[in-house]
Design a protein around this motif. Structure first.
Motif, PDB file in Angstrom:
ATOM      1  N   TYR B  40       0.954  -1.427  -0.104  1.00  0.00           N
ATOM      2  CA  TYR B  40      -0.036   0.030   0.004  1.00  0.00           C
ATOM      3  C   TYR B  40       0.876   1.364  -0.122  1.00  0.00           C
ATOM      4  CZ  TYR B  40      -2.940   3.448   2.263  1.00  0.00           C
ATOM      5  OH  TYR B  40      -3.864   4.769   2.432  1.00  0.00           O
ATOM      6  N   PRO B  41       1.941   1.251   0.892  1.00  0.00           N
ATOM      7  CA  PRO B  41       2.655   2.578   0.746  1.00  0.00           C
ATOM      8  C   PRO B  41       3.295   2.777  -0.403  1.00  0.00           C
ATOM      9  CG  PRO B  41       3.190   1.261   2.814  1.00  0.00           C
ATOM     10  CD  PRO B  41       2.279   0.505   1.925  1.00  0.00           C
ATOM     11  N   THR B  44       0.585   3.589  -3.227  1.00  0.00           N
ATOM     12  CA  THR B  44      -0.236   4.959  -3.251  1.00  0.00           C
ATOM     13  C   THR B  44       0.666   6.120  -3.761  1.00  0.00           C
ATOM     14  OG1 THR B  44       0.536   5.048  -1.046  1.00  0.00           O
ATOM     15  CG2 THR B  44      -1.771   4.170  -1.234  1.00  0.00           C
ATOM     16  N   VAL B  45       1.876   6.032  -3.510  1.00  0.00           N
ATOM     17  CA  VAL B  45       2.855   6.987  -4.191  1.00  0.00           C
ATOM     18  C   VAL B  45       2.935   7.156  -5.492  1.00  0.00           C
ATOM     19  CG1 VAL B  45       5.341   7.758  -4.260  1.00  0.00           C
ATOM     20  CG2 VAL B  45       4.321   6.801  -2.169  1.00  0.00           C
ATOM     21  N   GLU B  48      -0.506   8.667  -6.686  1.00  0.00           N
ATOM     22  CA  GLU B  48      -0.651   9.832  -6.511  1.00  0.00           C
ATOM     23  C   GLU B  48       0.019  10.818  -7.472  1.00  0.00           C
ATOM     24  OE1 GLU B  48       0.820  11.112  -2.700  1.00  0.00           O
ATOM     25  OE2 GLU B  48       0.459  13.298  -3.179  1.00  0.00           O
ATOM     26  N   ILE B  61      -6.649   3.075  -3.859  1.00  0.00           N
ATOM     27  CA  ILE B  61      -5.992   1.919  -3.293  1.00  0.00           C
ATOM     28  C   ILE B  61      -6.561   1.538  -2.011  1.00  0.00           C
ATOM     29  CG2 ILE B  61      -3.703   1.033  -2.872  1.00  0.00           C
ATOM     30  CD1 ILE B  61      -3.352   2.289  -5.416  1.00  0.00           C
ATOM     31  N   GLU B  62      -7.153   0.318  -1.910  1.00  0.00           N
ATOM     32  CA  GLU B  62      -7.862  -0.071  -0.781  1.00  0.00           C
ATOM     33  C   GLU B  62      -6.817  -1.238   0.135  1.00  0.00           C
ATOM     34  OE1 GLU B  62     -11.588  -2.112  -0.765  1.00  0.00           O
ATOM     35  OE2 GLU B  62     -11.878  -1.071  -2.767  1.00  0.00           O
ATOM     36  N   SER B  63      -6.685  -1.070   1.142  1.00  0.00           N
ATOM     37  CA  SER B  63      -5.641  -1.765   2.021  1.00  0.00           C
ATOM     38  C   SER B  63      -6.369  -2.825   2.480  1.00  0.00           C
ATOM     39  CB  SER B  63      -5.065  -0.918   3.164  1.00  0.00           C
ATOM     40  OG  SER B  63      -4.284  -1.783   4.156  1.00  0.00           O
ATOM     41  N   PHE B 254       9.985   1.450   7.826  1.00  0.00           N
ATOM     42  CA  PHE B 254       9.831   2.007   8.871  1.00  0.00           C
ATOM     43  C   PHE B 254      11.043   2.405   9.595  1.00  0.00           C
ATOM     44  CE2 PHE B 254       5.403   0.731   8.344  1.00  0.00           C
ATOM     45  CZ  PHE B 254       4.866   1.267   8.694  1.00  0.00           C
ATOM     46  N   THR B 323      12.434   4.086  -4.019  1.00  0.00           N
ATOM     47  CA  THR B 323      13.344   3.797  -3.008  1.00  0.00           C
ATOM     48  C   THR B 323      13.481   4.960  -1.980  1.00  0.00           C
ATOM     49  OG1 THR B 323      14.994   5.009  -4.201  1.00  0.00           O
ATOM     50  CG2 THR B 323      14.750   2.630  -4.795  1.00  0.00           C
ATOM     51  N   ASP B 324      13.023   6.128  -2.020  1.00  0.00           N
ATOM     52  CA  ASP B 324      12.943   7.040  -0.960  1.00  0.00           C
ATOM     53  C   ASP B 324      11.744   6.734   0.026  1.00  0.00           C
ATOM     54  OD1 ASP B 324      14.870   8.640  -2.298  1.00  0.00           O
ATOM     55  OD2 ASP B 324      13.566   9.948  -3.431  1.00  0.00           O
ATOM     56  N   LYS B 325      11.159   5.727  -0.505  1.00  0.00           N
ATOM     57  CA  LYS B 325       9.960   5.540   0.589  1.00  0.00           C
ATOM     58  C   LYS B 325      10.315   4.113   1.248  1.00  0.00           C
ATOM     59  CE  LYS B 325       6.986   8.668   0.324  1.00  0.00           C
ATOM     60  NZ  LYS B 325       6.643   9.502   1.414  1.00  0.00           N
TER      61      LYS B 325
END
Lengths: 447, 350
Positions: B40-41, B44-45, B48, B61-63, B254, B323-325
């Motif tokens: 999801y993370p 979504t990027v 967007e 996007i559903e999680s 994280f 990769t930044d995420k």
């Protein structure tokens, strides 16, 4: 006669002495009873102040956590609208490019090159990448908007305030000791930021984007507008369905329905329905509304219907209690003057019961306002950027937005989460105030 | 009179609502994606940026979790079913069969990169140098007997030093995801089993009794040493930040976002870093996928463009924004292969 008088006097004496001992007893216990009452009142005050203290702590905690989210840092960058960098054909400055050419221009290269120009000493590729990370990626879209709105900017050099990246924003907000690396900002980036800061090219502003933007995966761009619109749309559906159905059900059951086994069973079922876990309603919504009736997934229409099922029992129970509390003399007087049953109910009972009904409705709506569990099943727990404008658009609601942000890896979303909670509480307060206003209006009318 | 006007208004309102609902159900101009909360993370990027760059609507996007997403995805070919499903593991054979049964036969698989699972603690504590065997001994429900015989005993270890003499004498306290989480599955498979099969006699059980082997290697102790902290990884980070003795288990992204508070432990001699996960030297990583329903490509506008954006060098590539995420990118060869497969809508066969 004398005898009678004697016994009377004796009785009086006895009465006198017993009265005497009674006042003694009362006087004796009076102090004890008074102090008991004082203690009782003290307990009451303590209970209320404990409640207040807890609310104050909650608000202070959320407030301090949310505070940073309401401000944002902006960086001033000299943007050069260079035709070559934008790769706009023809590069001849006399010719005005058409819209198509402006749409396809290379804006990200323009931002990059303008930024490199401000730091000519930076040449290494990795350093350039780190430099670009200081700005939010929205910069290129901002200058695209500027150029398409005003093509005369081409060829000019303009100082623009651009949004800083969330890492830079957190750096300035928290442990900003000039030039020191911290968190996700490395030593070089910290040095550049110090340069920018010292030259006055960094500014802290009120975060209006939080209210005008929808959800985003970049904390600096994320806002609540989409979720707020979704919440309003969903609440309209909930109110439109559960209020009329709830009130008419309550009126019928209280005023017209015969008392027999069937109505008893209905009553038991309504009470049970109020206690059903909300996720069950979500499953029902998925199975019936989406799979059988073919309503669209993620729409506020479906969400509203599911949440109405949840609020209905609350409204019915509160309305019935409030209708029951209307004194029978009102009904009898109206019937006595020749009013029909329906006139009695609609024109006399309902207005008097209205304040209580409104209280029940608000409690029901507030419950629905905080639900996420049933919405998971019908697809409203989702990343939705476009602001919903009608009841069938994909939408999400405030509590879902809070949940999604709380679960995001970027630490800047922590503050956003608290800020969104504050907005949700404000929404609830507005709803409560409007209910209080309506109540006082009805109470005046009822008299 | 007033009442009848009101009820007419209400009726027209409802009818028009249902009519418009039916109309939107027949066609859709918004890409619909369901599935894993780990992917999801990232999706979504992409969604967007795709929404900002192109004239198409931003995909929804559903999680729902990997398994839940597959169920929705495989429900059929109708326009009311999702176009794509994210997954933090490969599609299972049973799921593929469910898809085929419902007529969803033409699926393209897209491998987007890798996700590392880290064991981390507060920056205030010393960095731990663990092995998968240490972690298995510290967290398994039953461990090999201390006397070296080939029997299992209830886990007796209280401190890390009990597990391995080179580790500090702090109490074992690990916060991690609950069994419903995909991260927990991956942790059990990659770390616990990785440590467990280093005992040859346990490994031998796999051949004779697979479920017994799984029970030994995947069971986590239940004496409050492993604390289930819910699905929220931010909560785990807050807790280990507040308690320097505690360790936490979560996804690499994280750790990447919170390096000012926490540090990742060495596992089998390698610290979790971008490079180490990408070249495979960090032992605990898993592939991330999404699946595309090819029959929807002509029906829902923007799918081809969304796929192009996702598999572009600037998104999924070595230096891409994903990769930044915290996404670990594919190697160059693999990246080229995936891009080619997506362009030709290569049909998945399981």
């Amino acid at each position: 006669m004398t005898n009678q008088l004697k016994t009377g006097q004796k009785a009086l004496n006895m009465n006198d002495s017993s009265m005497h001992s009674n006042t003694d007893r009362i006087k004796k216990s009076l102090k004890k009873r008074n102090s008991k009452e004082k203690r009782f009142r003290l307990w009451g005050r303590l209970a209320i102040s404990f409640g207040f203290l807890m609310v104050a702590i909650l608000f202070a905690d959320i407030g301090t956590k949310a505070y940073p989210a309401f401000f944002q840092h902006w960086i001033k960058v000299d943007i050069e609208f260079n035709r070559q960098w934008l790769s706009i054909e023809p590069s001849d400055s006399a010719v005005r490019p058409d819209m198509q050419a402006l749409k396809q221009a290379n804006y990200s290269a323009t931002v990059k090159k303008s930024l490199y120009q401000m730091f000519p000493s930076i040449t290494a590729r990795g350093d350039k990448r780190d430099l670009m990370k200081l700005l939010s990626y929205s910069a290129e879209f901002k200058i695209e908007d500027l150029v398409t709105a005003n093509p005369d900017l081409l060829g000019q050099r303009v100082s623009l305030w651009l949004l800083a990246d969330d890492d830079v924003d957190s750096y300035f907000k928290s442990d900003f000791t000039a030039g020191q690396s911290s968190g996700r900002i490395n030593d070089k980036q910290a040095m550049w930021l110090k340069q920018l800061f010292d030259s006055g090219a960094v500014e802290k502003r009120f975060n209006t984007l939080f209210f005008t933007n929808s959800d985003s995966r970049e904390p600096e761009l994320a806002g609540i507008r989409g979720a707020l619109s979704g919440t309003i749309l969903t609440m309209i559906i909930v109110l439109a369905i559960s209020f009329p159905i709830g009130v008419s059900a309550a009126l019928y059951l209280e005023e017209f329905a015969p008392k027999n086994r069937w109505t008893d069973m209905i009553e038991v079922n309504i009470n049970n329905l109020a206690a059903v876990p909300s996720i069950v309603f979500g499953l029902l919504g998925l199975a019936v509304l989406i799979n059988i009736f073919g309503l669209p997934r993620s729409a506020s229409l479906v969400g509203g219907i599911v949440l109405s099922l949840m609020t209905l029992p609350t409204i019915i129970i509160a309305s019935r209690a409030s209708i029951k509390a209307v004194p029978n003399s009102i009904r009898e007087a109206a019937i006595g003057l020749g009013a029909s049953d329906m006139q009695v109910t609609l024109e006399h009972v309902l207005p008097m019961a209205m304040p209580g009904i409104l209280t029940g409705t608000i409690i029901g709506l507030a419950q629905a306002l905080g639900e996420t569990a049933p919405l998971l099943m019908i697809g409203m727990v989702a990343f939705i950027v476009d602001v919903p404008t009608n009841f069938t658009d994909a939408a999400t609601v405030m509590p879902v937005q809070i949940y999604l942000w709380a679960d995001s890896p970027e630490s800047a979303f922590l503050a956003k989460t608290s800020a969104a909670i504050l907005v949700l509480l404000a929404f609830l307060l507005i709803m409560n105030f409007s209910a209080t206003f309506l109540r006082s209006k009805f109470e005046k009318n009822g008299q | 009179m007033k009442k009848s006007v009101l009820s007419t208004v209400a009726l027209t309102f409802t009818v028009s609502l249902l009519a418009s609902a039916a109309a939107t159900a027949a066609s859709r101009d918004m890409i619909s994606v369901v599935g894993s909360s780990t992917v999801y993370p990232f999706s979504t990027v992409v969604a967007e940026r795709f929404g900002k760059k192109t004239q198409f609507n931003t995909p929804k996007i559903e999680s729902t979790g990997t398994g839940g997403g597959m169920k929705l995805f495989c429900a059929g070919n109708g326009i009311d079913t999702p176009d794509m499903s994210n997954a933090s593991r490969r599609m299972k054979k049973s799921e593929y069969e469910m898809c085929v049964e419902n007529g969803v036969t033409d699926i393209t698989e897209v491998l987007i990169g890798y996700d590392g699972i880290v064991v981390a603690n507060s920056n205030a504590a010393p960095q731990m140098k663990l092995s998968r065997k240490d972690l298995f001994l510290a967290l398994a429900d039953k461990v090999p007997a201390l006397d070296g015989s080939e029997t299992l005993i209830k886990n007796p270890y209280k401190t890390w030093k009990d597990v391995n003499a080179s580790l500090p004498a702090t109490k074992i306290e690990v916060l991690g995801p609950p069994p419903t989480s995909g991260t927990r599955d991956a942790f059990a498979e990659l770390v616990m089993e990785g440590g467990c099969k280093q005992y040859p006699w346990i490994k031998a059980i796999k051949k004779t009794d697979k479920s017994a082997y799984k029970a030994i290697c995947h069971s986590v102790r239940e004496d409050h040493v492993y604390i289930e902290a819910g699905e929220n990884d931010n909560l785990i980070i807050q807790k280990i930040d507040a308690n320097p003795d505690a360790m936490g288990i979560f996804g690499f992204s994280f750790l990447d976002q919170n390096t000012n508070k926490i540090q990742g432990s060495f596992i089998d001699g390698t610290a979790p870093s971008f490079a180490a996960i990408a070249d495979g030297s960090y032992p605990v990583s898993r592939p991330l996928f999404f699946y595309v329903k090819n029959s929807h490509v002509d029906k829902v506008p923007g799918i081809a463009e969304y796929l192009a954006e996702f598999t572009s060098e600037s998104a999924m590539g070595q230096m891409g924004y994903l990769t930044d995420k915290g996404l670990i990118p594919l190697g160059n060869d693999k990246f080229a292969e995936v891009s080619a497969d997506v362009k030709s809508y290569k049909m998945l066969q399981l």
